[in-house]
Every structure is written in structure tokens, then in C-alpha cells.
Design a protein around this motif. Structure first.
Motif, mmCIF file in Angstrom:
data_model
loop_
_atom_site.group_PDB
_atom_site.id
_atom_site.type_symbol
_atom_site.label_atom_id
_atom_site.label_comp_id
_atom_site.label_asym_id
_atom_site.label_seq_id
_atom_site.Cartn_x
_atom_site.Cartn_y
_atom_site.Cartn_z
ATOM 1 N N PHE A 40 3.716 7.014 -2.743
ATOM 2 C CA PHE A 40 3.561 7.881 -1.585
ATOM 3 C C PHE A 40 2.334 8.754 -1.803
ATOM 4 O O PHE A 40 2.180 9.335 -2.875
ATOM 5 N N LEU A 41 1.456 8.844 -0.817
ATOM 6 C CA LEU A 41 0.329 9.775 -0.832
ATOM 7 C C LEU A 41 0.727 10.951 0.052
ATOM 8 O O LEU A 41 0.881 10.800 1.265
ATOM 9 N N ILE A 42 0.914 12.104 -0.564
ATOM 10 C CA ILE A 42 1.384 13.281 0.147
ATOM 11 C C ILE A 42 0.190 14.199 0.367
ATOM 12 O O ILE A 42 -0.439 14.626 -0.602
ATOM 13 N N ARG A 43 -0.090 14.477 1.645
ATOM 14 C CA ARG A 43 -1.261 15.286 1.998
ATOM 15 C C ARG A 43 -0.820 16.470 2.844
ATOM 16 O O ARG A 43 -0.512 16.308 4.035
ATOM 17 N N PRO A 51 0.838 -1.208 0.000
ATOM 18 C CA PRO A 51 0.000 0.000 0.000
ATOM 19 C C PRO A 51 0.867 1.250 0.000
ATOM 20 O O PRO A 51 2.006 1.234 0.457
ATOM 21 N N ALA A 52 0.298 2.338 -0.498
ATOM 22 C CA ALA A 52 1.037 3.602 -0.563
ATOM 23 C C ALA A 52 1.333 4.103 0.853
ATOM 24 O O ALA A 52 0.533 3.940 1.769
ATOM 25 N N THR A 53 2.505 4.711 1.005
ATOM 26 C CA THR A 53 2.894 5.320 2.270
ATOM 27 C C THR A 53 2.256 6.701 2.362
ATOM 28 O O THR A 53 2.443 7.523 1.467
ATOM 29 N N GLU A 54 1.499 6.952 3.415
ATOM 30 C CA GLU A 54 0.851 8.253 3.582
ATOM 31 C C GLU A 54 1.775 9.201 4.325
ATOM 32 O O GLU A 54 2.338 8.847 5.354
ATOM 33 N N VAL A 55 1.926 10.401 3.766
ATOM 34 C CA VAL A 55 2.797 11.415 4.353
ATOM 35 C C VAL A 55 1.972 12.679 4.565
ATOM 36 O O VAL A 55 1.413 13.211 3.608
ATOM 37 N N ILE A 56 1.907 13.145 5.802
ATOM 38 C CA ILE A 56 1.217 14.395 6.117
ATOM 39 C C ILE A 56 2.282 15.491 6.206
ATOM 40 O O ILE A 56 3.250 15.372 6.966
ATOM 41 N N VAL A 57 2.120 16.549 5.418
ATOM 42 C CA VAL A 57 3.066 17.662 5.426
ATOM 43 C C VAL A 57 2.453 18.757 6.286
ATOM 44 O O VAL A 57 1.442 19.351 5.918
ATOM 45 N N ALA A 58 3.073 19.013 7.442
ATOM 46 C CA ALA A 58 2.499 19.974 8.383
ATOM 47 C C ALA A 58 3.503 21.038 8.815
ATOM 48 O O ALA A 58 3.306 21.698 9.817
#
Length: 126
Positions: free
Chosen positions: A48-51, A22-29
Motif C-alpha cells: 500500500f502506498l499511503i499519501r 502493483p501497490a494500492t494507492e491510498v490518499i488520506v484526506a
């Protein structure tokens, strides 16, 4: 009829199906730079899912050794692939909207895949 269904069920059960990671989720904060590294071989794909947490500028730095990794990006605000990256290392700055998601996928280029090679990649997100 039942013997046919049994035969179909047995023949389908002999196939092995590989599940993709599964895609690695990355939260950019706005915290420290997030760095991801990996190696691809065969038909591997690393996504990568970049949110971003808010509307902001997202800075991506990509590298590949050798330069045989392909990279493509999709955004939730545009259908299709937004861009492909052909030279490494590269840095991209993107303005994101609130709630927008970027999907970045690394894959092995065809020539390297045919020769059963591998490539290493790195991704920095700020």
C-alpha cells in the motif's frame, strides 16, 4: 551467430515471469476510515502506498490471522525500512510531512511460506 541468438530467444521465451500486483494507492484526506483486507499465500506481497494530502497524523491499525503475516514499512523521508511490526493487532500513529509517502507491505512469514500456508490481514487507515 544467428543460430545462437535464436536459441537464446527461444529459451528465454519458455520462462514464465509473474508480475507482482502493483501497490494500492491510498490518499488520506481526513474522510472516513479506510479499511483493506486480504489473504496472502505463497510468495505474495501486498503493498500500500499511503499519501496524506497535507502534513497530518496518520493512524494505522494492522491485524493478521494467524499472526503469520509480516509487515514492513518504508517512508519517502528515510532510506531503508522504518519499522517492522511483530505483534498483532497493533496501532501506530505517525506524523507525516507534506508530500511524504509511506509504503506498507504485507508478506508471508518464512515458516508459513515453507508449509504452504496462508494468512489474512487487515489494515485500517485514518
Amino acid at each position: 551467430m544467428r543460430p545462437i541468438l535464436l536459441l537464446v530467444a527461444l529459451s528465454l521465451s519458455s520462462f514464465s515471469v509473474e508480475a507482482r500486483e502493483p501497490a494500492t494507492e491510498v490518499i488520506v484526506a481526513g474522510g472516513p476510515i479506510q479499511i483493506f483486507k486480504g489473504t496472502l499465500s505463497g510468495g505474495d506481497i501486498k503493498s500500500f502506498l499511503i499519501r496524506p494530502s497535507t502534513a497530518r497524523t496518520v493512524n494505522l491499525t494492522l491485524d493478521s490471522t494467524p499472526a503469520d503475516c509480516g509487515v514492513e514499512m518504508q517512508t519517502s523521508s528515510q532510506p531503508g525500512y522504518a519499522s517492522e511490526f511483530s505483534r498483532f493487532p497493533t496501532t501506530r500513529s505517525m506524523e507525516s510531512k507534506e508530500g511524504e509517502t509511506f509504503k506498507l507491505s504485507f508478506y508471508l512469514m518464512r515458516a508459513e511460506w515453507v508449509s504452504r500456508g496462508e494468512c489474512s490481514f487487515s489494515l485500517s487507515i485514518e
